[in-house]
Design a protein around this motif. Structure first.
Motif, PDB file in Angstrom:
ATOM      1  N   GLY A 125      40.207  39.386  40.421  1.00 29.58           N
ATOM      2  CA  GLY A 125      38.993  39.884  41.369  1.00 29.58           C
ATOM      3  C   GLY A 125      37.719  39.176  40.717  1.00 29.58           C
ATOM      4  O   GLY A 125      37.580  38.800  39.632  1.00 29.58           O
ATOM      5  N   LYS A 126      36.876  39.229  41.697  1.00 26.63           N
ATOM      6  CA  LYS A 126      35.481  38.722  41.259  1.00 26.63           C
ATOM      7  C   LYS A 126      34.917  39.553  40.093  1.00 26.63           C
ATOM      8  O   LYS A 126      34.392  39.047  39.230  1.00 26.63           O
ATOM      9  CB  LYS A 126      34.539  38.758  42.352  1.00 26.63           C
ATOM     10  N   HIS A 130      42.837  36.541  47.295  1.00 26.38           N
ATOM     11  CA  HIS A 130      42.735  36.420  48.740  1.00 26.38           C
ATOM     12  C   HIS A 130      43.997  35.769  49.244  1.00 26.38           C
ATOM     13  O   HIS A 130      44.573  36.340  50.413  1.00 26.38           O
ATOM     14  CB  HIS A 130      41.492  35.689  49.273  1.00 26.38           C
ATOM     15  N   ALA A 131      44.190  34.813  48.908  1.00 21.35           N
ATOM     16  CA  ALA A 131      45.239  33.734  49.256  1.00 21.35           C
ATOM     17  C   ALA A 131      46.521  34.371  49.557  1.00 21.35           C
ATOM     18  O   ALA A 131      47.247  34.108  50.773  1.00 21.35           O
ATOM     19  CB  ALA A 131      45.553  32.470  48.538  1.00 21.35           C
ATOM     20  N   LYS A 132      46.710  35.388  48.647  1.00 18.14           N
ATOM     21  CA  LYS A 132      48.113  35.956  48.547  1.00 18.14           C
ATOM     22  C   LYS A 132      48.190  36.900  50.105  1.00 18.14           C
ATOM     23  O   LYS A 132      49.120  36.657  50.628  1.00 18.14           O
ATOM     24  CB  LYS A 132      48.156  36.869  47.373  1.00 18.14           C
ATOM     25  N   GLY A 148      39.091  40.111  57.294  1.00 14.52           N
ATOM     26  CA  GLY A 148      39.015  38.545  56.766  1.00 14.52           C
ATOM     27  C   GLY A 148      37.921  38.639  55.689  1.00 14.52           C
ATOM     28  O   GLY A 148      37.785  39.643  54.725  1.00 14.52           O
ATOM     29  N   PRO A 149      37.469  37.521  55.044  1.00 16.63           N
ATOM     30  CA  PRO A 149      36.724  37.450  53.978  1.00 16.63           C
ATOM     31  C   PRO A 149      35.138  37.608  54.235  1.00 16.63           C
ATOM     32  O   PRO A 149      34.705  37.479  55.199  1.00 16.63           O
ATOM     33  CB  PRO A 149      36.754  35.931  53.587  1.00 16.63           C
ATOM     34  N   THR A 150      34.641  38.036  53.006  1.00 20.07           N
ATOM     35  CA  THR A 150      33.133  38.211  52.855  1.00 20.07           C
ATOM     36  C   THR A 150      32.814  36.820  52.369  1.00 20.07           C
ATOM     37  O   THR A 150      32.788  36.590  51.287  1.00 20.07           O
ATOM     38  CB  THR A 150      32.794  39.451  51.946  1.00 20.07           C
ATOM     39  N   VAL A 151      31.948  35.998  53.150  1.00 15.33           N
ATOM     40  CA  VAL A 151      31.815  34.728  52.852  1.00 15.33           C
ATOM     41  C   VAL A 151      30.622  34.447  52.034  1.00 15.33           C
ATOM     42  O   VAL A 151      29.389  34.107  52.383  1.00 15.33           O
ATOM     43  CB  VAL A 151      31.851  33.944  53.815  1.00 15.33           C
TER      44      VAL A 151
END
Ligand code: ZN
Length: 455
Positions: free
Chosen positions: A274-275, A40-42, A29-32
């Motif tokens: 990406g970020k 990410h949605a993909k 899952g995500p790093t929030v």
């Protein structure tokens, strides 16, 4: 027979869960610390569809996803914003769930926060120390990769490369090997960040490394072995490699996971979104411009393992293709015809054959388009056709079945146009047709009279 491509064996394998029809499925899952972006949605949409397909095939899937709520990036951002890191993480966790909802991602059975598993993390590290895989240096406990013979079996390598997703927490000049990764990082006053969260434990004051969070969560929920582990391609090394090393070393059982599944990147002009490249678009931005269904459909037009290029043209194309399906459904609803049961059966077979072939959604969609083309050509499609498409939609979540209400204003204009047509005032009738078009509708003249449709 369902076949799944396994990153570990690098081939498609017949899908056989450990325990009959029960499937334990974990996805990173995500790093929030920020909003979900469409890269990410993909991954999350594609796994949402994969899990829904497995459920459709009567597998009892437990879909677990972790939430990394303790991490260097969270601590850094909290420091810049002068807020508490855990508070910041839980704010973005809430946003993550809102974004999941807005994209109709709802297959996850359980989201597990890393910070809820500190005792299990400590237990795992202790077992690794006892078995000689972990060692202590001044800033924490680390995993010695040379002690685990199988290190590298998933990715085919043991050394870091430039594009790897790495965490600052793993840096230390005292490490035995460059590739060793942190299991537990000590809180050292004056050295650690001043706002760094820590837990008082048997191993000392500190916080967990990145990779151990996932194995503590999966071991607690699934035990030392389970069926599927998914994630984005860039997590193969070192993240997933480290997960294998930790749990297989601690439990002595292998493999940790039967099938490793990885999604291809979302690219922008050939580069991964990406970020770090600052070329990302958030889910919040994109859902202002496109419906969730369009975004889901866009991802399903390419295979989950393939990269996909994000650009306006591709999204508009997806929007138009989806519109054709929706229009077909609306047509049947307003003007039902005969069903071709043989054609439905044939299409179903093709659809499921494609999905059984490592979840080949583009091929599955192609069979639907052929079906629609044939149905249009022969003026086919009624209740059973709708039922079939609804069935598929339980997996894809992209089609619209609600009958759109045509506004009274448009209906009135249509009547007026008919009136002029009867009086053979073609110019005036045409002017009204243009007005109807401007309102987002169009008129189709049929033998039974004019039919209004949304554009
Ligand atoms: Zn992970």
């Amino acid at each position: 027979m369902l076949k799944v491509y396994n990153t570990l064996s690098r081939k498609k394998e017949q899908f056989k869960p450990i325990n009959d029809k029960n499937v334990n499925f974990f996805v990173c899952g995500p790093t929030v610390y920020d909003y979900m972006h469409i890269g990410h949605a993909k991954t999350y949409i594609q796994f949402d569809v994969i899990v829904k397909y497995l459920r459709f095939k009567d597998y009892n899937v437990f879909y677990l996803q972790n939430i990394t709520d303790i991490d260097d990036k969270i601590i850094k951002k909290a420091q810049n914003k002068e807020v508490d890191p855990l508070k910041l993480a839980h704010k973005y966790e809430k946003y993550y769930h809102e974004d999941e909802k807005s994209l109709k991602i709802n297959a996850v059975s359980k989201h597990a926060r890393a910070t809820d598993y500190i005792p299990q993390i400590i237990d795992q590290v202790k077992r690794l120390i006892k078995k000689g895989y972990a060692y202590k240096i001044s800033d924490g406990y680390y995993f010695d990769i040379t002690k685990f013979k199988d290190y590298g079996k998933l990715s085919g390598r043991t050394a870091l490369e430039a594009e790897d997703a790495v965490s600052r927490i793993d840096d230390s000049s005292e490490k035995r090997n460059i590739g060793d990764f942190c299991l537990w990082k000590f809180y050292i006053p004056g050295k650690s960040e001043s706002n760094e969260p820590y837990w008082e434990t048997d191993l000392g004051k500190g916080r967990p490394g990145w990779h151990i969070e996932d194995t503590a969560i999966t071991e607690t929920n699934f035990g030392p072995q389970y069926d599927i582990h998914g994630g984005a391609r860039d997590l193969v090394f070192p993240h997933h490699e480290a997960e294998i090393a930790q749990i297989e070393a601690a439990s002595g059982k292998k493999p940790l996971v039967r099938y490793w599944m990885h999604t291809g990147f979302l690219n922008v002009k050939g580069k991964k979104m990406g970020k770090s490249l600052n070329n990302f678009v958030t889910v919040r931005e994109i859902t202002k411009k496109y419906k969730a269904e369009t975004i889901r459909f866009f991802y399903l037009t390419s295979h989950y393992r393939s990269p996909i290029d994000f650009n306006k043209k591709a999204l508009v194309k997806a929007k138009n293709s989806l519109q054709r399906i929706d229009e077909f459904i609306q047509n049947i609803k307003t003007n039902p015809q005969k069903d071709d049961l043989k054609l439905i059966k044939r299409t179903k077979k093709k659809f499921f054959k494609s999905m059984d072939n490592d979840f080949d959604t583009p091929a599955a969609l192609a069979s639907i388009f052929t079906f629609i083309k044939k149905s249009y050509k022969n003026n086919l499609g009624g209740e059973k056709t709708i039922k079939f498409l609804k069935e598929i939609n339980t997996i894809f979540n992209t089609f619209q079945f609600k009958t759109k209400k045509i506004p009274q204003k448009v209906k009135d204009l249509n009547q007026k146009r008919e009136h002029y047509r009867k009086e053979k005032k073609w110019d005036k009738a045409d002017q009204i047709r243009k007005k109807i078009n401007k309102l987002g509708y169009r008129v189709e003249d049929t033998k039974e009279g004019p039919i209004l449709k949304s554009k």
